[in-house]
Design an enzyme around this catalytic site. Structure first.
Site, short mmCIF file in Angstrom:
data_model
loop_
_atom_site.label_atom_id
_atom_site.label_comp_id
_atom_site.label_asym_id
_atom_site.label_seq_id
_atom_site.Cartn_x
_atom_site.Cartn_y
_atom_site.Cartn_z
N TYR A 96 -1.32 -1.75 10.96
CA TYR A 96 -1.56 -1.92 9.52
C TYR A 96 -0.46 -1.28 8.70
CZ TYR A 96 -3.57 -1.36 4.90
OH TYR A 96 -3.75 -1.37 3.54
N SER A 139 0.87 -1.18 0.00
CA SER A 139 0.00 0.00 0.00
C SER A 139 0.90 1.23 0.00
CB SER A 139 -0.88 0.00 1.26
OG SER A 139 -1.50 1.25 1.46
#
Length: 266
Positions: A156, A143
């Site tokens: 995360y 990401s």
């Protein structure tokens, strides 16, 4: 004879979002697929639909990657099976949002099991199988979050940083084996991730950074053809990935924390 064998692309997290879009993009190109996710019914429906639309073989396996024993059993099947996998797409991922100390530890552990441990084990097992057959390709999905830390989603963001750095290191290690490694770093993408991570979806819906899973998948498969190391769809996301180099880390942490906290419900 070996050159005539059907070769498969194995995709985790294939029941929705970017994983599903990548499965469709690869099936459109005539690739045979092995789809992996937790939801057996969804996988069965998707496999049937892709087979009917594109005339390719689509197999599926329901497996919860957060459960190490189930993952071990699945990996053993792959090692003992006769199907040759020449493309691994690690797309399964979990997210949490809110103060770290307030999170349920079981949920945090599941995130680490899926985002880090399962991805690494799949690379290890299938990487060894690819090396035996003379090569292959691995696409790990990280990401733009991988490029900087963010309070309120600390676990995360850290997990995605691991995926980015692990993939880049592995790329150099495996060059001589004929295995190509790439890492996909999408930004905001219109998927169910926001609901499962309990992010405020309504605040993100009209963001200019938001892309569709199909846009991300199309960009990714084209970049795979070119053997790109780090794949970042969208010029805005590429700018975000470079932004941390332009400011002090303390400022980056502060800005990321303000932004992330605004989307967290707590």
């Amino acid at each position: 004879m070996e050159n005539c064998m059907t070769r498969y692309a194995l995709i985790t997290g294939a029941s929705s979002g970017i994983g599903l879009a990548l499965a469709e993009a690869l099936a459109r190109r005539g690739r045979s697929l092995i789809l992996v996710a937790r939801q057996r019914d969804q996988l069965e429906t998707i496999a049937l639909e892709l087979t009917q639309r594109f005339g390719v073989e689509v197999l599926f396996r329901a497996c919860d990657l957060s459960e190490p024993l189930r993952l071990s059993g699945f990996l053993l099947e792959l090692e003992e099976g006769e199907r040759q996998i020449d493309l691994l797409v690690n797309c399964a991922g979990l997210g949490t949002c809110g103060p770290f100390l307030a999170q349920d530890w079981g949920t945090e552990q599941d995130l680490i099991e899926v985002n880090i441990l399962a991805l690494t084990r799949l690379c290890h097992t299938l990487g060894n199988l690819m090396a035996i057959h003379g090569g292959g390709q691995i696409l790990n999905v990280a990401s733009v979050a991988a490029f900087h830390p963010a309070p309120w989603m600390s676990t995360y963001y850290a997990s995605k940083a691991y995926v980015l750095h692990f993939s880049e290191g592995l790329r150099e290690e495996l060059k001589k084996t004929g295995i190509k490694v790439s890492v996909l770093c999408p930004g905001l993408t219109r998927t169910a991730f926001f609901r499962t991570a309990q992010l405020a979806v309504e605040k993100l819906a009209h963001s200019r950074l938001m892309m569709s899973p199909e846009e991300v998948a199309l960009y990714a498969v084209r970049a795979l053809d070119k053997n790109r190391a780090v794949i970042i769809p969208g010029w805005r996301n590429r700018w975000l990935a470079r932004a941390p180099r332009l400011m002090p880390r303390w400022m980056m942490r502060k800005l990321a924390g303000v932004t992330t906290k605004a989307y967290c419900p707590r």
